[in-house]
Design a protein around this motif. Structure first.
Motif, PDB file in Angstrom:
ATOM      1  N   GLN A  25      53.273 -36.496  13.529  1.00 36.92           N
ATOM      2  CA  GLN A  25      53.089 -35.489  12.494  1.00 36.92           C
ATOM      3  C   GLN A  25      54.314 -34.595  12.382  1.00 36.92           C
ATOM      4  N   TYR A  26      54.889 -34.217  13.510  1.00 40.11           N
ATOM      5  CA  TYR A  26      56.022 -33.291  13.522  1.00 40.11           C
ATOM      6  C   TYR A  26      57.170 -33.796  12.666  1.00 40.11           C
ATOM      7  N   ALA A  66      59.147 -23.537  10.819  1.00 41.71           N
ATOM      8  CA  ALA A  66      57.809 -24.119  10.748  1.00 41.71           C
ATOM      9  C   ALA A  66      56.738 -23.116  10.343  1.00 41.71           C
ATOM     10  N   ASP A  67      56.839 -21.896  10.847  1.00 42.62           N
ATOM     11  CA  ASP A  67      55.758 -20.930  10.660  1.00 42.62           C
ATOM     12  C   ASP A  67      56.183 -19.654   9.946  1.00 42.62           C
ATOM     13  N   GLY A  68      57.431 -19.576   9.494  1.00 42.02           N
ATOM     14  CA  GLY A  68      57.893 -18.359   8.848  1.00 42.02           C
ATOM     15  C   GLY A  68      57.295 -18.129   7.477  1.00 42.02           C
ATOM     16  N   GLY A 111      46.894 -23.974   6.724  1.00 45.25           N
ATOM     17  CA  GLY A 111      46.656 -24.973   5.691  1.00 45.25           C
ATOM     18  C   GLY A 111      46.655 -26.394   6.199  1.00 45.25           C
ATOM     19  N   TYR A 112      47.031 -26.612   7.453  1.00 44.01           N
ATOM     20  CA  TYR A 112      46.975 -27.946   8.020  1.00 44.01           C
ATOM     21  C   TYR A 112      46.739 -27.833   9.527  1.00 44.01           C
ATOM     22  N   ARG A 113      46.155 -28.850  10.096  1.00 42.64           N
ATOM     23  CA  ARG A 113      45.837 -28.849  11.512  1.00 42.64           C
ATOM     24  C   ARG A 113      46.986 -29.485  12.291  1.00 42.64           C
TER      25      ARG A 113
END
Length: 242
Positions: free
Chosen positions: A24-25, A206-208, A213-215
């Motif tokens: 996934q990454y 990635a998180d900024g 919204g996704y697992r």
């Protein structure tokens, strides 16, 4: 200065089935980058609703369609073989233009319809890795002078992240393409390049922007934590002095 080899960067080979792209990454990073770029464009357009949007190294990006934007002038810039693929596979929208150019030849500046009163926002997603630092410096400094009041957003890595980028390219089976550009202290380094480069802001890749919204799989969470902890990858917002 060595120029990136477009034939090495754009390959007509399907590598999606390789083991590394089952993680996934690996594939989610491309999705996240598009989201990050779209967020920066949307924020700029809130203050400059009639601004021009320019994708540097557009490749086969469908960012305009993904954003549902049919109102702003929109330019997709890339080298001749890439633009040929865009023309074949991606129908142009209203007010959209594909421009063949070498980004290191600043004559492309004159092909952009720029009105300082309306503004301009640039994106360079996944692009500058393939340029040497001096090329990026010359390009951004020239853009800051030519497009006052504009803004550019792009993704970047530090020196450790650069090693990771090169390793990923090799794992994908490409041994001829190499990445060069990295930043350790983005704000300090970029703003020291020119007094016309201002308000450099950094966000986590990635998180900024994308808060949920996704697992995330455990591997994705681990990789994101590592990248954030050692400052390996990030998004940048860079403004040009009016």
């Amino acid at each position: 200065m060595k120029k990136p080899d477009p034939a090495a960067i754009i390959r007509a080979e399907d590598i999606s089935g390789r083991a590394m792209y089952r993680l996934q990454y690996m594939w989610i990073n491309c999705v996240i980058r598009q989201y990050n770029l779209a967020w920066e464009i949307a924020e700029y357009l809130k203050q400059h609703p009639q601004a021009t949007v320019v994708e540097l190294g557009a490749g086969l990006s469908c960012l305009r369609r993904q954003m549902g934007n049919e109102t702003n002038p929109w330019y997709c810039l890339d080298m001749e073989n890439v633009i040929a693929l865009r023309e074949k596979h991606i129908p142009k929208g209203e007010h959209e233009q594909n421009v063949v150019c070498d980004l290191n030849d600043f004559s492309w500046f004159d092909q952009i319809d720029f009105d300082p009163a309306k503004g301009v926002v640039f994106t360079a997603g996944g692009l500058f890795y393939y340029f040497e630092t001096e090329q990026v410096r010359c390009l951004l400094c020239a853009m800051a002078e030519r497009f006052p009041g504009g803004m550019i957003t792009f993704d970047a890595v530090n020196s450790l992240g650069l090693k990771g980028v090169n390793a990923e390219v090799r794992l994908a089976g490409n041994n001829s393409t190499k990445s060069f550009f990295s930043l350790e202290r983005p704000k300090e380094e970029l703003e020291n390049w020119s007094p016309s480069i201002i308000n450099v802001m950094e966000k986590d890749y990635a998180d900024g922007y994308l808060k949920g919204g996704y697992r995330k799989t455990p591997i994705t969470r681990l990789f994101n934590w590592i990248m954030r902890t050692v400052h390996m990858s990030f998004m940048l917002h860079v403004e040009f002095q009016k």
